[in-house]
Design a protein around this motif. Structure first.
Motif, PDB file in Angstrom:
ATOM      1  N   GLU A 217      27.938 -39.042  53.508  1.00  0.00           N
ATOM      2  CA  GLU A 217      27.152 -38.541  54.621  1.00  0.00           C
ATOM      3  C   GLU A 217      27.304 -37.027  54.776  1.00  0.00           C
ATOM      4  O   GLU A 217      28.404 -36.478  54.664  1.00  0.00           O
ATOM      5  N   ALA A 218      26.168 -36.391  55.026  1.00  0.00           N
ATOM      6  CA  ALA A 218      26.146 -34.946  55.243  1.00  0.00           C
ATOM      7  C   ALA A 218      26.303 -34.653  56.730  1.00  0.00           C
ATOM      8  O   ALA A 218      26.238 -35.551  57.574  1.00  0.00           O
ATOM      9  N   ASP A 219      26.499 -33.364  57.046  1.00  0.00           N
ATOM     10  CA  ASP A 219      26.544 -32.942  58.443  1.00  0.00           C
ATOM     11  C   ASP A 219      25.233 -33.339  59.122  1.00  0.00           C
ATOM     12  O   ASP A 219      24.151 -33.095  58.572  1.00  0.00           O
ATOM     13  N   PRO A 220      25.276 -33.940  60.305  1.00  0.00           N
ATOM     14  CA  PRO A 220      24.048 -34.375  60.985  1.00  0.00           C
ATOM     15  C   PRO A 220      23.024 -33.259  61.184  1.00  0.00           C
ATOM     16  O   PRO A 220      21.819 -33.529  61.241  1.00  0.00           O
ATOM     17  N   SER A 221      23.480 -32.013  61.274  1.00  0.00           N
ATOM     18  CA  SER A 221      22.549 -30.901  61.468  1.00  0.00           C
ATOM     19  C   SER A 221      21.738 -30.593  60.212  1.00  0.00           C
ATOM     20  O   SER A 221      20.766 -29.833  60.276  1.00  0.00           O
TER      21      SER A 221
END
Length: 304
Positions: free
Chosen positions: A246-250
């Motif tokens: 998972e990547a940063d939500p931003s």
């Protein structure tokens, strides 16, 4: 939300026969649309204006002609819509462009979406012998010529750049009175032009706050022109950087797991006319990989 994919045409996908077969397979997977892009070259020195100031992928220097690739896709498919996002419309005279687009609409029996824009790379304009200055005015008259060729009989146009004497120009497109015209761009004049003249906007996956601000410009221009912005389509290109963690939500508007990217698209697409298309040519190396990942996006985006 309608779901499409990029027509394979760059780098290892620049084989017209393989591209056509992949388009047929994408249709079999159940997508709604297929879209070509338009590149003439990939400068060795990073081009002025390239996002982030970095090096363009060398894959853009290996490419199929967008209109011919779309013709191959049209011949290989029966149902999907076929569009361009975006076709750099100023690199050829508009009467010549109208002839090619009319032929594509006839080949596809009315499945063509004409997506055009100005492009952003000076080096391509220089190579094509087209002035960089005055691009907006040139596009406005291009739209005038397309409208005249497709709607009028006989056709006549007198403008600053082009003149068409009263003439017969046939056949007309399969779709009447013309194929849908979608315009790209993010600068205020381009957004205003969408609201004033187009059937929809060719956009990209982006943060929601940015989307709201840009769309407000389109909506205001449409209202001022006496048009209903709710009737305009929005087509969001997704240049997916797919990660296994998972990547940063931003950042999920541009990178993340398949689920993260799809979650962002579901939040972004709020209108009945909204559509996304995912370009996987930079993150896969073969038709098999492309189709596997396209299937993952379709499964996720169509899940209840």
């Amino acid at each position: 939300m309608r779901i499409g994919f990029a027509v394979p045409q760059f780098g290892p996908f620049a084989d017209p026969h393989s591209s056509a077969r992949t388009c047929a397979a994408l249709e079999e997977l159940g997508c709604h649309s297929l879209w070509v892009a338009d590149r003439l070259l990939s400068p060795v020195v990073p081009p002025e204006g390239y996002p982030g100031g970095g090096q363009m992928s060398g894959r853009y220097g290996i490419h199929l002609d967008p209109l011919l690739a779309l013709g191959a896709a049209a011949a290989a498919t029966e149902r999907v819509r076929l569009g361009s996002s975006t076709l750099n419309a100023l690199w050829q005279p508009p009467l010549v462009l109208a002839r090619a687009l009319t032929t594509l609409d006839l080949i596809s029996r009315g499945r063509l979406d004409v997506g055009i824009g100005l492009g952003w790379m000076r080096e391509e304009y220089q190579a094509a012998g087209v002035p960089w200055q005055g691009r907006g005015e040139r596009l406005e008259e291009t739209l005038d010529v397309l409208d005249a060729v497709w709607r009028a009989d006989p056709v006549v146009h007198t403008g600053k750049l082009w003149t068409i004497a009263e003439s017969t120009v046939h056949p007309k497109p399969f779709q009447g009175p013309r194929p849908p015209i979608l315009l790209g761009g993010f600068a205020p004049p381009a957004l205003e032009r969408v609201g004033r003249r187009a059937d929809g906007w060719l956009a990209a996956s982006m943060p929601l706050a940015l989307l709201d601000g840009l769309w407000a410009v389109v909506a205001a221009a449409a209202e001022q022109a006496g048009r209903d912005a709710a009737g305009l389509r929005r087509v969001f290109r997704v240049n997916a950087e797919v990660t296994t963690v998972e990547a940063d939500p931003s950042e999920t508007y541009r990178r993340g797991t398949v689920r993260q990217i799809c979650d962002h698209l579901r939040v972004m697409c709020t209108a009945p006319n909204d559509e996304v298309f995912v370009d996987l040519q930079m993150v896969t190396d073969s038709p098999e990989e492309y189709l596997d990942l396209a299937g993952a996006f379709l499964t996720e985006l169509t899940a209840e």
